[in-house]
Design a protein around this motif. Sequence first.
Motif, PDB file in Angstrom:
ATOM      1  N   ALA A  97      -1.373  99.054  22.663  1.00 43.86           N
ATOM      2  CA  ALA A  97      -1.168 100.282  21.898  1.00 43.86           C
ATOM      3  C   ALA A  97      -2.338 101.233  22.160  1.00 43.86           C
ATOM      4  O   ALA A  97      -3.474 100.781  22.379  1.00 43.86           O
ATOM      5  CB  ALA A  97      -1.069  99.971  20.411  1.00 43.86           C
ATOM      6  N   PRO A  98      -2.094 102.547  22.146  1.00 38.57           N
ATOM      7  CA  PRO A  98      -3.166 103.515  22.407  1.00 38.57           C
ATOM      8  C   PRO A  98      -4.398 103.338  21.515  1.00 38.57           C
ATOM      9  O   PRO A  98      -5.518 103.569  21.949  1.00 38.57           O
ATOM     10  CB  PRO A  98      -2.495 104.871  22.158  1.00 38.57           C
ATOM     11  N   ASP A  99      -4.178 102.902  20.293  1.00 40.47           N
ATOM     12  CA  ASP A  99      -5.314 102.701  19.386  1.00 40.47           C
ATOM     13  C   ASP A  99      -5.821 101.254  19.396  1.00 40.47           C
ATOM     14  O   ASP A  99      -6.634 100.860  18.570  1.00 40.47           O
ATOM     15  CB  ASP A  99      -4.938 103.119  17.966  1.00 40.47           C
ATOM     16  N   TYR A 100      -5.314 100.450  20.340  1.00 42.05           N
ATOM     17  CA  TYR A 100      -5.698  99.042  20.512  1.00 42.05           C
ATOM     18  C   TYR A 100      -5.374  98.176  19.295  1.00 42.05           C
ATOM     19  O   TYR A 100      -5.947  97.113  19.112  1.00 42.05           O
ATOM     20  CB  TYR A 100      -7.186  98.900  20.874  1.00 42.05           C
ATOM     21  N   SER A 101      -4.457  98.625  18.444  1.00 41.48           N
ATOM     22  CA  SER A 101      -4.108  97.854  17.248  1.00 41.48           C
ATOM     23  C   SER A 101      -3.148  96.710  17.544  1.00 41.48           C
ATOM     24  O   SER A 101      -3.044  95.779  16.755  1.00 41.48           O
ATOM     25  CB  SER A 101      -3.496  98.777  16.188  1.00 41.48           C
ATOM     26  N   SER A 102      -2.448  96.771  18.671  1.00 39.33           N
ATOM     27  CA  SER A 102      -1.533  95.678  19.004  1.00 39.33           C
ATOM     28  C   SER A 102      -1.427  95.510  20.518  1.00 39.33           C
ATOM     29  O   SER A 102      -1.619  96.452  21.280  1.00 39.33           O
ATOM     30  CB  SER A 102      -0.149  95.944  18.414  1.00 39.33           C
ATOM     31  N   ILE A 103      -1.140  94.280  20.887  1.00 40.54           N
ATOM     32  CA  ILE A 103      -0.941  93.936  22.297  1.00 40.54           C
ATOM     33  C   ILE A 103       0.361  93.151  22.385  1.00 40.54           C
ATOM     34  O   ILE A 103       0.594  92.231  21.602  1.00 40.54           O
ATOM     35  CB  ILE A 103      -2.106  93.070  22.839  1.00 40.54           C
ATOM     36  N   SER A 104       1.218  93.511  23.332  1.00 39.79           N
ATOM     37  CA  SER A 104       2.449  92.753  23.539  1.00 39.79           C
ATOM     38  C   SER A 104       2.564  92.392  25.014  1.00 39.79           C
ATOM     39  O   SER A 104       1.998  93.056  25.883  1.00 39.79           O
ATOM     40  CB  SER A 104       3.664  93.556  23.074  1.00 39.79           C
ATOM     41  N   TYR A 105       3.296  91.335  25.274  1.00 38.27           N
ATOM     42  CA  TYR A 105       3.467  90.839  26.628  1.00 38.27           C
ATOM     43  C   TYR A 105       4.956  90.779  26.948  1.00 38.27           C
ATOM     44  O   TYR A 105       5.757  90.385  26.109  1.00 38.27           O
ATOM     45  CB  TYR A 105       2.865  89.436  26.782  1.00 38.27           C
ATOM     46  N   SER A 106       5.300  91.152  28.156  1.00 36.29           N
ATOM     47  CA  SER A 106       6.680  91.022  28.609  1.00 36.29           C
ATOM     48  C   SER A 106       6.667  90.454  30.018  1.00 36.29           C
ATOM     49  O   SER A 106       5.624  90.392  30.669  1.00 36.29           O
ATOM     50  CB  SER A 106       7.397  92.372  28.556  1.00 36.29           C
ATOM     51  N   LYS A 107       7.834  90.047  30.465  1.00 41.54           N
ATOM     52  CA  LYS A 107       7.939  89.448  31.789  1.00 41.54           C
ATOM     53  C   LYS A 107       8.750  90.362  32.691  1.00 41.54           C
ATOM     54  O   LYS A 107       9.832  90.806  32.332  1.00 41.54           O
ATOM     55  CB  LYS A 107       8.621  88.082  31.693  1.00 41.54           C
ATOM     56  N   ASP A 108       8.221  90.633  33.871  1.00 40.40           N
ATOM     57  CA  ASP A 108       8.941  91.411  34.869  1.00 40.40           C
ATOM     58  C   ASP A 108       9.906  90.455  35.578  1.00 40.40           C
ATOM     59  O   ASP A 108       9.476  89.509  36.219  1.00 40.40           O
ATOM     60  CB  ASP A 108       7.967  92.021  35.866  1.00 40.40           C
ATOM     61  N   GLN A 109      11.193  90.702  35.447  1.00 47.06           N
ATOM     62  CA  GLN A 109      12.187  89.800  36.015  1.00 47.06           C
ATOM     63  C   GLN A 109      12.818  90.338  37.293  1.00 47.06           C
ATOM     64  O   GLN A 109      13.797  89.787  37.777  1.00 47.06           O
ATOM     65  CB  GLN A 109      13.265  89.529  34.967  1.00 47.06           C
ATOM     66  N   SER A 110      12.258  91.403  37.850  1.00 53.24           N
ATOM     67  CA  SER A 110      12.831  91.953  39.075  1.00 53.24           C
ATOM     68  C   SER A 110      12.628  90.965  40.229  1.00 53.24           C
ATOM     69  O   SER A 110      11.611  90.287  40.313  1.00 53.24           O
ATOM     70  CB  SER A 110      12.205  93.303  39.407  1.00 53.24           C
TER      71      SER A 110
END
Length: 162
Positions: free
Chosen positions: A58-71
């Motif tokens: 997040a721009p304010d560094y309040s949250s981090i999320s992870y996703s997987k690139d499936q291409s």
Amino acid sequence: IGSSIGSIDEGLRAFFKPEKREVKCEKCFCETASQITEITKLPKALLLHLKRFIVDVAPDYSSISYSKDQSPVSSDQQLDLNEQSGALNEVLASDVDVLPPKQHRYVLKSVVNHIGSSASCGHYTADALRTDHSGQREWIRFNDSFVSRITEEEALDHASTN
């Protein structure tokens, strides 16, 4: 490696692409420079780690999320070093000793796959190329305690989509 990069060659070119840096030279006072990364010595074994997880902060560094690139990522059974073509040749330093081309052929020997839709869950398997005592080569899939023979096509296809 991601949706805009669909092959090992494209990934190598992107990784070694020159980058502009904002720096100030004390001699000429230039404010930009180009950083170049290249291979200075060919390894006996080449290990490529395709980072397929995307980190969103997040721009304010309040949250981090992870996703997987499936291409999908295309890969050949071997990566050759030759003067005519190939990304590996393009990223070598000019003073690297290149022996006859056959000696600079990297053959795919194993693949580790993450099966799952996200970075927070999933399962890992491994496919390995085995050569038996008679010289016969076969691909083996290791999935926890289950070990099975697979075709080369299954190993390459599984690697390109996970």
